[in-house]
Design a protein around this motif. Structure first.
Motif, mmCIF file in Angstrom:
data_model
loop_
_atom_site.group_PDB
_atom_site.id
_atom_site.type_symbol
_atom_site.label_atom_id
_atom_site.label_comp_id
_atom_site.label_asym_id
_atom_site.label_seq_id
_atom_site.Cartn_x
_atom_site.Cartn_y
_atom_site.Cartn_z
ATOM 1 N N THR A 31 4.213 8.795 -5.556
ATOM 2 C CA THR A 31 4.006 8.450 -4.165
ATOM 3 C C THR A 31 4.644 9.547 -3.331
ATOM 4 O O THR A 31 5.825 9.856 -3.498
ATOM 5 C CB THR A 31 4.645 7.093 -3.821
ATOM 6 O OG1 THR A 31 4.032 6.071 -4.622
ATOM 7 C CG2 THR A 31 4.440 6.750 -2.350
ATOM 8 N N ASN A 69 -2.371 11.393 -8.154
ATOM 9 C CA ASN A 69 -2.456 11.272 -9.612
ATOM 10 C C ASN A 69 -2.663 12.614 -10.293
ATOM 11 O O ASN A 69 -2.246 12.809 -11.441
ATOM 12 C CB ASN A 69 -3.588 10.313 -9.984
ATOM 13 C CG ASN A 69 -3.348 8.911 -9.454
ATOM 14 O OD1 ASN A 69 -2.402 8.235 -9.847
ATOM 15 N ND2 ASN A 69 -4.197 8.467 -8.527
ATOM 16 N N ARG A 90 -0.835 7.708 -3.050
ATOM 17 C CA ARG A 90 -0.523 8.183 -4.390
ATOM 18 C C ARG A 90 -1.263 9.475 -4.691
ATOM 19 O O ARG A 90 -2.371 9.714 -4.211
ATOM 20 C CB ARG A 90 -0.912 7.128 -5.428
ATOM 21 C CG ARG A 90 -0.195 5.792 -5.262
ATOM 22 C CD ARG A 90 1.195 5.833 -5.831
ATOM 23 N NE ARG A 90 1.174 5.859 -7.298
ATOM 24 C CZ ARG A 90 2.243 6.075 -8.051
ATOM 25 N NH1 ARG A 90 3.414 6.329 -7.488
ATOM 26 N NH2 ARG A 90 2.152 6.054 -9.361
ATOM 27 N N LYS A 99 0.833 -1.193 0.000
ATOM 28 C CA LYS A 99 0.000 0.000 0.000
ATOM 29 C C LYS A 99 0.876 1.254 0.000
ATOM 30 O O LYS A 99 1.952 1.282 0.604
ATOM 31 C CB LYS A 99 -0.901 0.029 1.234
ATOM 32 C CG LYS A 99 -1.981 -1.039 1.238
ATOM 33 C CD LYS A 99 -3.045 -0.766 0.187
ATOM 34 C CE LYS A 99 -4.222 -1.726 0.325
ATOM 35 N NZ LYS A 99 -5.265 -1.484 -0.707
ATOM 36 N N LYS A 103 -3.082 5.098 5.908
ATOM 37 C CA LYS A 103 -4.301 5.359 5.133
ATOM 38 C C LYS A 103 -4.953 6.695 5.486
ATOM 39 O O LYS A 103 -5.747 7.228 4.710
ATOM 40 C CB LYS A 103 -5.315 4.227 5.347
ATOM 41 C CG LYS A 103 -5.838 4.105 6.761
ATOM 42 C CD LYS A 103 -6.814 2.946 6.906
ATOM 43 C CE LYS A 103 -7.349 2.812 8.328
ATOM 44 N NZ LYS A 103 -8.105 3.985 8.757
ATOM 45 N N LYS A 122 -4.651 9.210 -2.427
ATOM 46 C CA LYS A 122 -5.267 7.906 -2.636
ATOM 47 C C LYS A 122 -4.427 6.802 -1.986
ATOM 48 O O LYS A 122 -3.227 6.685 -2.260
ATOM 49 C CB LYS A 122 -5.418 7.620 -4.137
ATOM 50 C CG LYS A 122 -6.215 8.686 -4.896
ATOM 51 C CD LYS A 122 -7.661 8.781 -4.411
ATOM 52 C CE LYS A 122 -8.456 9.778 -5.246
ATOM 53 N NZ LYS A 122 -9.834 9.929 -4.736
ATOM 54 N N HIS A 123 -5.081 5.998 -1.161
ATOM 55 C CA HIS A 123 -4.421 4.854 -0.523
ATOM 56 C C HIS A 123 -4.586 3.673 -1.464
ATOM 57 O O HIS A 123 -5.633 3.025 -1.513
ATOM 58 C CB HIS A 123 -5.085 4.588 0.838
ATOM 59 C CG HIS A 123 -4.384 3.571 1.666
ATOM 60 N ND1 HIS A 123 -5.028 2.497 2.235
ATOM 61 C CD2 HIS A 123 -3.078 3.458 2.033
ATOM 62 C CE1 HIS A 123 -4.162 1.774 2.928
ATOM 63 N NE2 HIS A 123 -2.984 2.331 2.819
ATOM 64 N N GLU A 124 -3.550 3.374 -2.234
ATOM 65 C CA GLU A 124 -3.668 2.432 -3.345
ATOM 66 C C GLU A 124 -2.706 1.256 -3.196
ATOM 67 O O GLU A 124 -1.680 1.339 -2.518
ATOM 68 C CB GLU A 124 -3.377 3.144 -4.673
ATOM 69 C CG GLU A 124 -4.356 4.258 -4.997
ATOM 70 C CD GLU A 124 -4.045 4.951 -6.312
ATOM 71 O OE1 GLU A 124 -4.912 5.684 -6.809
ATOM 72 O OE2 GLU A 124 -2.920 4.765 -6.841
ATOM 73 N N GLU A 125 -3.055 0.185 -3.879
ATOM 74 C CA GLU A 125 -2.170 -0.973 -4.000
ATOM 75 C C GLU A 125 -1.226 -0.736 -5.171
ATOM 76 O O GLU A 125 -1.660 -0.431 -6.289
ATOM 77 C CB GLU A 125 -2.982 -2.243 -4.235
ATOM 78 C CG GLU A 125 -2.168 -3.526 -4.223
ATOM 79 C CD GLU A 125 -1.719 -3.945 -2.831
ATOM 80 O OE1 GLU A 125 -0.644 -4.570 -2.726
ATOM 81 O OE2 GLU A 125 -2.441 -3.646 -1.857
#
Length: 322
Positions: A58, A7, A5, A2, A299, A16-19
């Motif tokens: 990131t 964008n 990010r 995790k 997060k 955004k808390h992204e994989e």
């Protein structure tokens, strides 16, 4: 893994808390499991687009963690070592790959959270007080946003070097916090004319150096508080940039102005190691005290940014990826 990010540039909603894919170390790099991440205004500037950076990205430039893997050519580091860094993009993540020569070891008597809290703000305070204007006994300095992370550390280092410190804060609560460092001269900038108060406190002599990380809201009072042939050191713009200025504003007293940044004071691995080593050494010896204001799960990075931008915090904000 995790990661947080960005964008597109914007407000809190763009965090955004992204994989994302876990990075693997290239030659000369080390993969670190991130245990603590420092939150800084530079992260806000990059998120909003005030500082232009390639997107997507990131966020995060400061942290501490444990070495997991080493790339080819890496010497002096091994799996399990605790390390800290500043200036490495991508720190708002569970794992980070970073050049080995940009890492510093964490002494055994310092926690990982404290190391993450100390790197960027501690080294900033260090270069301001020891290099940009090397304070000496008898000097008078003005420190804006004195209850913040850099401010509190800068006050302590200034006192160690024998300087007199005048501080500004935004509330009565912060006056009490700042006085805990052992200084008496604290100005509430919302209630008083800062330059007039500085002139009164110094008997008209003003300050040898003014350290200003606030920017737009304070730079004019900072310049007015700077003694003839003194230095106004801008190192941030929490309230916004100061815009274009006419150099003639410096002619009243032949004053100096600089816009400093940490990257220019840790350009070599040797300088990074020396500066970070002294800061961490002071912390381990109890000479330099950190104030961690709050910790947040990774997060909840948006909550940390909201709190930082509110101007109500007094100390370091830390994200915990674990």
């Amino acid at each position: 893994m995790k990661a947080i990010r960005v964008n597109v540039p914007g407000g809190l909603e763009v965090l955004k808390h992204e994989e994302v894919q876990t990075p693997e170390p290239a030659p000369g790099q080390v993969q670190v499991k991130v245990e603590a991440v420092g939150v800084n205004f530079i992260d806000v500037y990059q998120r909003t687009g005030f500082y232009k950076v390639p997107l997507p990205l990131t966020l995060g430039q400061e942290g501490a963690g444990i070495v997991q893997k080493t790339g080819t050519g890496v010497k002096g580091l091994k799996q399990g070592d605790r390390v800290a860094w500043a200036g490495a993009m991508g720190s708002y993540a569970e794992y980070l790959c970073i050049a080995a020569d940009r890492l510093v070891p964490i002494p055994a008597d310092i926690s990982t959270q404290d190391a993450a809290a100390a790197m960027l703000q501690g080294m900033t305070a260090h270069y301001l007080a020891c290099s940009t204007y090397p304070l000496k006994p008898g000097d008078v300095c003005l420190v804006h946003a004195a209850a913040g992370g850099v401010g509190g550390l800068l006050i302590q280092i200034a006192l160690m070097r024998g300087a007199r410190v005048i501080a500004t804060v935004g509330s009565e609560v912060k006056v009490k916090l700042v006085r805990e460092y052992g200084i008496d001269d604290v100005i509430q900038y919302r209630k008083a004319d800062v330059a007039a108060e500085v002139r009164k406190l110094t008997g008209g002599k003003l300050c040898n150096v003014v350290y200003d990380g606030v920017g737009r809201d304070t730079w004019q009072s900072s310049l007015a508080s700077t003694a003839p042939r003194g230095l106004l050191c801008l190192f941030g713009q929490a309230s916004g940039g100061i815009g274009t200025i006419d150099p003639l504003v410096l002619s009243d007293g032949s004053k100096y102005m600089t816009r400093a940044k940490l990257a220019d004071y840790i350009t070599t691995p040797e300088e990074l190691a020396a500066r970070a080593g002294q800061v961490l050494g002071w912390i381990g010896a109890g000479k330099l005290k950190l104030r961690i204001y709050q910790t947040y799960p990774l997060k909840d990075a948006a909550d940390a940014h909201r709190d930082l931008e509110s101007g109500t915090t007094s100390g370091k904000l830390i994200l915990l990826p674990g």
